[in-house]
Design a protein around this motif. Structure first.
Motif, PDB file in Angstrom:
ATOM      1  N   GLY A  76       5.545  16.541   0.871  1.00  0.00           N
ATOM      2  CA  GLY A  76       4.541  15.523   0.443  1.00  0.00           C
ATOM      3  C   GLY A  76       4.675  14.445   1.385  1.00  0.00           C
ATOM      4  N   ALA A  77       5.785  13.918   1.651  1.00  0.00           N
ATOM      5  CA  ALA A  77       6.046  12.755   2.385  1.00  0.00           C
ATOM      6  C   ALA A  77       5.654  13.016   4.175  1.00  0.00           C
ATOM      7  CB  ALA A  77       7.336  12.156   2.465  1.00  0.00           C
ATOM      8  N   LEU A  78       6.071  14.310   4.551  1.00  0.00           N
ATOM      9  CA  LEU A  78       5.811  14.548   5.783  1.00  0.00           C
ATOM     10  C   LEU A  78       4.154  14.878   6.036  1.00  0.00           C
ATOM     11  CD1 LEU A  78       7.224  15.311   8.531  1.00  0.00           C
ATOM     12  CD2 LEU A  78       7.249  17.763   7.835  1.00  0.00           C
ATOM     13  N   MET A  79       3.486  15.147   5.148  1.00  0.00           N
ATOM     14  CA  MET A  79       2.234  15.475   5.330  1.00  0.00           C
ATOM     15  C   MET A  79       1.418  14.166   5.134  1.00  0.00           C
ATOM     16  SD  MET A  79       1.412  18.627   5.896  1.00  0.00           S
ATOM     17  CE  MET A  79      -0.346  18.644   5.625  1.00  0.00           C
ATOM     18  N   GLY A  80       1.896  13.223   4.261  1.00  0.00           N
ATOM     19  CA  GLY A  80       1.496  12.076   3.963  1.00  0.00           C
ATOM     20  C   GLY A  80       1.495  11.106   5.246  1.00  0.00           C
ATOM     21  N   GLY A  81       2.838  11.248   5.809  1.00  0.00           N
ATOM     22  CA  GLY A  81       3.183  10.686   7.253  1.00  0.00           C
ATOM     23  C   GLY A  81       2.224  11.018   8.352  1.00  0.00           C
ATOM     24  N   LEU A  82       1.993  12.509   8.547  1.00  0.00           N
ATOM     25  CA  LEU A  82       0.903  12.807   9.480  1.00  0.00           C
ATOM     26  C   LEU A  82      -0.497  12.412   9.146  1.00  0.00           C
ATOM     27  CD1 LEU A  82       2.374  16.418   9.839  1.00  0.00           C
ATOM     28  CD2 LEU A  82       2.771  14.481  11.395  1.00  0.00           C
ATOM     29  N   LEU A  83      -0.776  12.539   7.846  1.00  0.00           N
ATOM     30  CA  LEU A  83      -2.124  12.052   7.581  1.00  0.00           C
ATOM     31  C   LEU A  83      -2.659  10.650   7.695  1.00  0.00           C
ATOM     32  CD1 LEU A  83      -4.896  12.796   6.447  1.00  0.00           C
ATOM     33  CD2 LEU A  83      -3.911  12.415   3.945  1.00  0.00           C
ATOM     34  N   PHE A  84      -1.602   9.773   7.416  1.00  0.00           N
ATOM     35  CA  PHE A  84      -1.738   8.230   7.545  1.00  0.00           C
ATOM     36  C   PHE A  84      -1.822   8.002   9.232  1.00  0.00           C
ATOM     37  CE2 PHE A  84       0.082   4.086   8.179  1.00  0.00           C
ATOM     38  CZ  PHE A  84      -0.930   3.412   7.318  1.00  0.00           C
ATOM     39  N   LEU A  85      -0.946   8.594   9.821  1.00  0.00           N
ATOM     40  CA  LEU A  85      -0.834   8.684  11.542  1.00  0.00           C
ATOM     41  C   LEU A  85      -2.334   9.063  11.934  1.00  0.00           C
ATOM     42  CD1 LEU A  85       0.617   7.792  14.001  1.00  0.00           C
ATOM     43  CD2 LEU A  85       1.486  10.241  13.969  1.00  0.00           C
ATOM     44  N   PHE A  86      -2.843  10.334  11.457  1.00  0.00           N
ATOM     45  CA  PHE A  86      -3.968  10.778  11.990  1.00  0.00           C
ATOM     46  C   PHE A  86      -5.371   9.634  11.636  1.00  0.00           C
ATOM     47  CE2 PHE A  86      -8.041  12.962  10.624  1.00  0.00           C
ATOM     48  CZ  PHE A  86      -8.234  13.528  12.136  1.00  0.00           C
ATOM     49  N   VAL A 130      10.735   0.955   1.996  1.00  0.00           N
ATOM     50  CA  VAL A 130       9.840   1.439   0.826  1.00  0.00           C
ATOM     51  C   VAL A 130       8.771   0.405   0.427  1.00  0.00           C
ATOM     52  CG1 VAL A 130      10.045   2.619  -1.201  1.00  0.00           C
ATOM     53  CG2 VAL A 130      11.755   3.081   0.248  1.00  0.00           C
ATOM     54  N   SER A 131       9.252  -0.805   0.063  1.00  0.00           N
ATOM     55  CA  SER A 131       8.096  -1.762  -0.255  1.00  0.00           C
ATOM     56  C   SER A 131       7.178  -1.959   0.836  1.00  0.00           C
ATOM     57  CB  SER A 131       9.099  -3.015  -0.669  1.00  0.00           C
ATOM     58  OG  SER A 131       9.880  -2.883  -1.550  1.00  0.00           O
ATOM     59  N   ALA A 132       7.571  -1.962   1.989  1.00  0.00           N
ATOM     60  CA  ALA A 132       6.470  -2.043   3.023  1.00  0.00           C
ATOM     61  C   ALA A 132       5.252  -1.058   2.882  1.00  0.00           C
ATOM     62  CB  ALA A 132       7.242  -2.049   4.330  1.00  0.00           C
ATOM     63  N   ASN A 161       1.607   6.370  -0.395  1.00  0.00           N
ATOM     64  CA  ASN A 161       2.257   6.517  -1.459  1.00  0.00           C
ATOM     65  C   ASN A 161       3.295   7.740  -1.289  1.00  0.00           C
ATOM     66  OD1 ASN A 161       1.425   4.346  -2.796  1.00  0.00           O
ATOM     67  ND2 ASN A 161      -0.181   5.528  -4.001  1.00  0.00           N
ATOM     68  N   TYR A 162       2.839   8.762  -0.629  1.00  0.00           N
ATOM     69  CA  TYR A 162       3.668   9.951  -0.497  1.00  0.00           C
ATOM     70  C   TYR A 162       4.662   9.487   0.581  1.00  0.00           C
ATOM     71  CZ  TYR A 162       1.786  13.610  -3.279  1.00  0.00           C
ATOM     72  OH  TYR A 162       1.144  14.267  -4.374  1.00  0.00           O
ATOM     73  N   LEU A 163       4.359   8.810   1.652  1.00  0.00           N
ATOM     74  CA  LEU A 163       5.359   8.408   2.586  1.00  0.00           C
ATOM     75  C   LEU A 163       6.267   7.477   2.139  1.00  0.00           C
ATOM     76  CD1 LEU A 163       5.920   8.413   5.730  1.00  0.00           C
ATOM     77  CD2 LEU A 163       4.428   6.402   5.886  1.00  0.00           C
ATOM     78  N   GLY A 164       6.112   6.552   1.021  1.00  0.00           N
ATOM     79  CA  GLY A 164       7.038   5.770   0.584  1.00  0.00           C
ATOM     80  C   GLY A 164       7.906   6.713  -0.498  1.00  0.00           C
ATOM     81  N   ASP A 165       7.524   7.496  -1.048  1.00  0.00           N
ATOM     82  CA  ASP A 165       8.389   8.371  -1.945  1.00  0.00           C
ATOM     83  C   ASP A 165       9.413   8.937  -1.049  1.00  0.00           C
ATOM     84  OD1 ASP A 165       7.071   7.613  -4.039  1.00  0.00           O
ATOM     85  OD2 ASP A 165       5.560   9.362  -4.345  1.00  0.00           O
ATOM     86  N   GLY A 166       9.025   9.721   0.183  1.00  0.00           N
ATOM     87  CA  GLY A 166       9.803  10.337   1.147  1.00  0.00           C
ATOM     88  C   GLY A 166      10.654   9.466   1.754  1.00  0.00           C
ATOM     89  N   LEU A 167      10.518   8.181   2.139  1.00  0.00           N
ATOM     90  CA  LEU A 167      11.430   7.066   2.687  1.00  0.00           C
ATOM     91  C   LEU A 167      12.606   6.966   1.487  1.00  0.00           C
ATOM     92  CD1 LEU A 167       9.035   5.076   4.871  1.00  0.00           C
ATOM     93  CD2 LEU A 167      10.832   6.478   5.560  1.00  0.00           C
ATOM     94  N   ARG A 168      12.019   6.575   0.316  1.00  0.00           N
ATOM     95  CA  ARG A 168      12.844   6.098  -0.628  1.00  0.00           C
ATOM     96  C   ARG A 168      13.819   7.388  -0.902  1.00  0.00           C
ATOM     97  NH1 ARG A 168      10.099   6.425  -6.208  1.00  0.00           N
ATOM     98  NH2 ARG A 168      10.399   8.576  -5.622  1.00  0.00           N
ATOM     99  N   ASP A 169      13.574   8.501  -0.966  1.00  0.00           N
ATOM    100  CA  ASP A 169      14.517   9.512  -0.967  1.00  0.00           C
ATOM    101  C   ASP A 169      15.480   9.758   0.256  1.00  0.00           C
ATOM    102  OD1 ASP A 169      13.273   9.969  -3.522  1.00  0.00           O
ATOM    103  OD2 ASP A 169      12.169  11.780  -2.836  1.00  0.00           O
TER     104      ASP A 169
END
Length: 318
Positions: A27-37, A238-240, A301-309
């Protein structure tokens, strides 16, 4: 034998472990790619897609170009008013919807990033100061509780009405509103970061390496900069990411209520506001900006969850 011993003695980089954990979070990987896109689209898109987002046709061109439907409308309505030059259609003034979506996304994301930086700075400053200096802890935490108890949205609306005209005259209608909204969102969004950072600082300042640095006479400023801040980067990052989502939603709400940017300056929230009156006839005008806001916030939000983990060593080992 020597090569094997040398290889075994080389420690593995911690950032490689972080990246491995982040990659395992789909989820974090897909979220990061989607946000970058999305970011690349709104930044680079207006340079490639040449239609002007603010151009309002006049005369016969106005009647010809206004209220065009997206080209996919031909699937169920062969007689729909469409044009391949405007793939997402036009609004009631003949302005290109796709161009306004990209320009509006550029403004919304810029507001989110700028407000996140301000909120992160204030939250980190308050959290580190409250956690490290015991005599200031009570005062700063009660101030944080006070901000948390305030009705933030009504307060932001009142402040926007009070300071909008003066800033618009001093900086300009667009620059003044941008500074105003960024400051309002940043000043009212730092409290969760301050609480998280304070809790981590309270735990870190009792660690052995901090006590050892203090025993050799390290000053408080060097202690904070060299030993405290590097060890609280994980919750700050993560807060960022989560702060970007909060800022985008708040800016969209302000623009939707009519307290944001001028009507001729598009943001996603402004596009929603302009489309409400005719949403039954042209529902895509509400769907497009609403969908982009939802996808951006969800990806962050998914990107933040992945960074937190990934940044938490207790979870990274699982």
């Amino acid at each position: 034998m020597t090569d094997l011993t040398t290889t075994a003695a080389q420690p593995r980089s911690q950032w490689l472990d972080v990246w491995d954990q982040f990659k395992s979070h789909r989820g974090a990987l897909m979220g990061g790619l989607l946000f970058l896109f999305i970011v690349l689209t709104v930044v680079v898109g207006p340079w490639i897609y040449w239609n002007d987002a603010k151009f309002v046709p006049t005369g016969r061109d106005f009647l010809k170009l206004r209220d065009m439907r997206p080209i996919y409308s031909l699937i169920w309505d062969s007689g729909a008013k469409v044009s391949w030059a405007y793939p997402f259609g036009t609004d009631n003034l003949g302005r290109d919807t796709l161009a306004r979506l990209m320009l509006g996304g550029r403004v919304s994301i810029a507001v989110g990033l700028a407000a996140m930086v301000l909120a992160l700075f204030l939250g980190t400053l308050v959290g580190v100061t409250a956690g490290y200096f015991k005599r200031l802890d009570g005062v700063l935490m009660r101030l944080t509780d006070l901000f948390l108890a305030l009705p933030l949205l009504p307060m932001i609306l009142v402040a926007a009405v009070l300071f909008r005209e003066s800033l618009s005259q001093a900086i300009g209608p667009e620059g003044g509103v941008f500074v105003l909204i960024v400051c309002l969102i940043g000043i009212t969004s730092w409290m969760p970061t301050a609480r998280i950072v304070r809790g981590d600082v309270l735990a870190i300042k009792e660690r052995e390496f901090v006590l050892a640095a203090r025993s050799v006479g390290t000053t408080s400023s060097k202690m904070v900069m060299r030993h405290i801040l590097p060890n609280v980067l994980s919750p700050i990052m993560v807060s960022a990411t989560l702060g970007i989502a909060t800022a985008i939603i708040t800016e969209s709400a302000l623009s939707f209520l009519g307290f944001g940017f001028p009507p001729d300056f598009p943001t996603w929230g402004r596009l929603l506001n302009d489309s409400v009156d005719r949403m039954t006839l042209y529902p895509e005008r509400v769907v497009f900006p609403g969908l982009l806001i939802s996808l951006t916030v969800l990806s962050v939000n998914y990107l933040g969850d992945g960074l937190r983990d990934a940044l938490d060593p207790r979870i990274r080992g699982r």
